[in-house]
Motif scaffolding. Structure first.
Motif, short mmCIF file in Angstrom:
data_model
loop_
_atom_site.label_atom_id
_atom_site.label_comp_id
_atom_site.label_asym_id
_atom_site.label_seq_id
_atom_site.Cartn_x
_atom_site.Cartn_y
_atom_site.Cartn_z
N LYS A 94 0.81 -1.22 0.00
CA LYS A 94 0.00 0.00 0.00
C LYS A 94 0.84 1.27 0.00
O LYS A 94 0.33 2.35 -0.28
N ASN A 95 2.14 1.16 0.30
CA ASN A 95 3.03 2.31 0.30
C ASN A 95 3.63 2.59 -1.08
O ASN A 95 4.34 3.57 -1.26
N ILE A 96 3.37 1.71 -2.03
CA ILE A 96 3.87 1.88 -3.39
C ILE A 96 2.68 2.16 -4.29
O ILE A 96 1.78 1.33 -4.42
N ARG A 97 2.69 3.34 -4.91
CA ARG A 97 1.59 3.70 -5.79
C ARG A 97 1.91 3.43 -7.25
O ARG A 97 1.05 3.02 -8.02
N TYR A 98 3.17 3.69 -7.66
CA TYR A 98 3.55 3.57 -9.07
C TYR A 98 4.51 2.40 -9.26
O TYR A 98 5.42 2.20 -8.46
N ILE A 99 4.28 1.67 -10.35
CA ILE A 99 5.17 0.57 -10.71
C ILE A 99 5.63 0.78 -12.14
O ILE A 99 4.81 1.00 -13.04
N ILE A 100 6.93 0.73 -12.33
CA ILE A 100 7.52 0.78 -13.68
C ILE A 100 7.87 -0.66 -14.04
O ILE A 100 8.58 -1.33 -13.29
N TYR A 101 7.34 -1.12 -15.17
CA TYR A 101 7.61 -2.51 -15.55
C TYR A 101 7.93 -2.64 -17.03
O TYR A 101 7.88 -1.67 -17.77
N SER A 102 8.28 -3.87 -17.41
CA SER A 102 8.72 -4.19 -18.78
C SER A 102 9.84 -3.25 -19.22
O SER A 102 9.80 -2.65 -20.28
N ASN A 103 10.85 -3.15 -18.36
CA ASN A 103 12.04 -2.33 -18.63
C ASN A 103 11.69 -0.89 -18.99
O ASN A 103 12.33 -0.27 -19.84
N GLY A 104 10.68 -0.37 -18.35
CA GLY A 104 10.32 1.03 -18.56
C GLY A 104 9.32 1.27 -19.67
O GLY A 104 9.06 2.41 -20.03
N ALA A 105 8.72 0.21 -20.21
CA ALA A 105 7.71 0.39 -21.25
C ALA A 105 6.40 0.93 -20.68
O ALA A 105 5.62 1.56 -21.38
N VAL A 106 6.18 0.71 -19.37
CA VAL A 106 4.93 1.12 -18.75
C VAL A 106 5.19 1.68 -17.35
O VAL A 106 5.96 1.11 -16.58
#
Length: 173
Positions: free
Chosen positions: A14-26
């Motif tokens: 719950k302390n993490i709002r944003y996730i960067i995934y697929s090597n920065g594609a999203v």
């Protein structure tokens, strides 16, 4: 990794709002479900998919935070035949969605994050690299001699962080 491959503790934190995934594609906003994307252009993706349909290859395509593979190429003998490395095989076995009509799924896919291909024949890999070279929008990484990962040139953790800072009104200069 794409979203479905992220550790559950991270995604559910719950302390993490944003996730960067697929090597920065999203960049994914867990609260609003909004996405900032740096994905492979649709028309170029379909040109690549047409090539894959003609080649002897093993493909994993990532879009919508999930991984997809051809259900007819997931036996141990298939992984050996295409020389799929054990780490990639593990990701497939643990996370991939198996598709009956894989080429149709690929053709319809939007916002494709990454495509990973294991080629049986070096000539087919070269044909793929020629399509990539024609496009100013695509980048690729030769991970193994028989493998290539394809992505948007704009994708990357740095660009994803810049876009997130812009969204949040954070001056990075």
């Amino acid at each position: 990794r794409t979203l479905c491959e992220m550790p559950k503790d991270l995604v559910d934190n719950k302390n993490i709002r944003y996730i960067i995934y697929s090597n920065g594609a999203v960049v994914f906003d867990k609260d609003t479900k909004e996405k900032i994307t740096f994905c492979i252009p649709f028309d170029i993706k379909n040109e690549l998919v047409d090539l894959f349909a003609q080649c002897d290859c093993h493909v994993l395509i990532r879009f919508g935070g999930k991984s997809y593979v051809d259900k007819n190429k997931q036996r141990d003998e298939d992984f050996l035949y295409y020389s799929v490395n054990p780490e990639h095989k593990g990701v497939i076995l643990d996370y991939a969605n198996y598709c009956d009509d894989f080429i149709s799924v690929c053709k319809e896919a939007r916002d494709v994050e990454v495509i990973s291909v294991f080629f049986k024949n070096p000539e087919d890999k070269q044909k793929c690299k020629q399509i990539i070279a024609k496009s100013s929008d695509l980048g690729c990484a030769d991970i193994y001699t028989n493998n290539i990962e394809i992505f948007s040139k704009t994708a990357g953790k740095g660009n994803a962080l810049k876009a997130l800072c812009h969204k949040l009104g954070i001056n990075i200069n």
